[in-house]
Design an enzyme around this catalytic site. Sequence first.
Site, mmCIF file in Angstrom:
data_model
loop_
_atom_site.group_PDB
_atom_site.id
_atom_site.type_symbol
_atom_site.label_atom_id
_atom_site.label_comp_id
_atom_site.label_asym_id
_atom_site.label_seq_id
_atom_site.Cartn_x
_atom_site.Cartn_y
_atom_site.Cartn_z
ATOM 1 N N LYS A 89 -12.995 -5.875 6.984
ATOM 2 C CA LYS A 89 -14.391 -5.653 6.634
ATOM 3 C C LYS A 89 -14.537 -5.469 5.122
ATOM 4 O O LYS A 89 -15.630 -5.525 4.589
ATOM 5 C CB LYS A 89 -14.907 -4.371 7.321
ATOM 6 N N ASP A 92 -2.449 -6.054 -1.893
ATOM 7 C CA ASP A 92 -1.528 -4.931 -2.113
ATOM 8 C C ASP A 92 -0.112 -5.463 -1.888
ATOM 9 O O ASP A 92 0.447 -6.117 -2.761
ATOM 10 C CB ASP A 92 -1.928 -3.807 -1.147
ATOM 11 N N VAL A 125 -7.623 2.927 -3.832
ATOM 12 C CA VAL A 125 -8.985 2.780 -4.358
ATOM 13 C C VAL A 125 -10.001 2.672 -3.222
ATOM 14 O O VAL A 125 -9.689 2.155 -2.154
ATOM 15 C CB VAL A 125 -9.106 1.553 -5.305
HETATM 16 P P1 IMP Z 1 -1.663 -5.849 1.985
HETATM 17 O O1 IMP Z 1 -1.386 -6.574 3.253
HETATM 18 O O2 IMP Z 1 -0.674 -4.743 1.752
HETATM 19 O O3 IMP Z 1 -1.821 -6.742 0.789
HETATM 20 O O4 IMP Z 1 -2.989 -5.028 2.199
HETATM 21 C C1 IMP Z 1 -4.214 -5.579 2.090
HETATM 22 C C2 IMP Z 1 -5.235 -4.755 2.827
HETATM 23 O O5 IMP Z 1 -4.910 -3.360 2.840
HETATM 24 C C3 IMP Z 1 -6.545 -4.892 2.137
HETATM 25 O O6 IMP Z 1 -7.299 -5.932 2.679
HETATM 26 C C4 IMP Z 1 -7.183 -3.546 2.356
HETATM 27 O O7 IMP Z 1 -7.902 -3.557 3.572
HETATM 28 C C5 IMP Z 1 -6.025 -2.578 2.501
HETATM 29 N N1 IMP Z 1 -5.754 -1.895 1.228
HETATM 30 C C6 IMP Z 1 -4.680 -2.036 0.415
HETATM 31 N N2 IMP Z 1 -4.765 -1.239 -0.661
HETATM 32 C C7 IMP Z 1 -5.945 -0.583 -0.520
HETATM 33 C C8 IMP Z 1 -6.634 0.388 -1.343
HETATM 34 O O8 IMP Z 1 -6.171 0.826 -2.404
HETATM 35 N N3 IMP Z 1 -7.837 0.811 -0.864
HETATM 36 C C9 IMP Z 1 -8.396 0.370 0.294
HETATM 37 N N4 IMP Z 1 -7.793 -0.533 1.069
HETATM 38 C C10 IMP Z 1 -6.579 -1.001 0.671
#
Ligand code: IMP
Length: 188
Positions: free
Chosen positions: A52, A112, A162
């Site tokens: 979302k 991330d 964040v």
């Molecule tokens: P990844 O798979 O680790 O790249 O995570 C991506 C998803 O994790 C994003 O689409 C966010 O929903 C969530 N996410 C990662 N870091 C943050 C943050 O600092 N704040 C809020 N959501 C985050």
Amino acid sequence: MDTDKTSVYNAFVAELKLLFPHEEIEARVRQLGAEITADYRGADPLIIGVLKGAVIFLADLIRQIDLPLEIDFIGLSSYGDGTSSCGEAIVTACPAVSLKGRHVLLVEDIIDTGYCLETLLKIIKAGEPASVKLCALLDKPGRRQVPVSADYSGFNVPDAFVVGYGLDCGQRYRNLPDIYTLGESESG
Ligand code: IMP
Ligand code: MG
């Protein structure tokens, strides 16, 4: 009105540190929209937002793209609602339209570790689009576990959690107009 929930919300917001004020986000989104407009001229892109978190960003971004375009959504949900990234995720929504032969621009709130996008890009590519590019409002390059990079990137952020402008903590605070940090990262 549940005043207890309201005071918990107010106390949380009071502790946040401002990272990007709305005016700065707006200016960057305008630049990204102009770049995308130039790059996709004549292409009729299909802009797919990741639910979302990307909803607010997508809503602002598409109004800065001066082209015919279509929007749709894809959803991925990690287990748990806190500040962790999606190592193990389930697909919660799929685009309703065919991706075959389309120029797809995937719009995400933040990269991330990259695990979420790695999964999403696999799903998108299986639909045989003509092209796939990625636009992420925020990027935490220091946290990357898999090689995913954005073709259009708004801002790099430090290794801190964040919230605001679509990004949540426990499904709350997406409605804050600015982007804030909670402090040092508690994720993964
Ligand atoms: P990844 O798979 O680790 O790249 O995570 C991506 C998803 O994790 C994003 O689409 C966010 O929903 C969530 N996410 C990662 N870091 C943050 C943050 O600092 N704040 C809020 N959501 C985050
Ligand atoms: Mg999230």
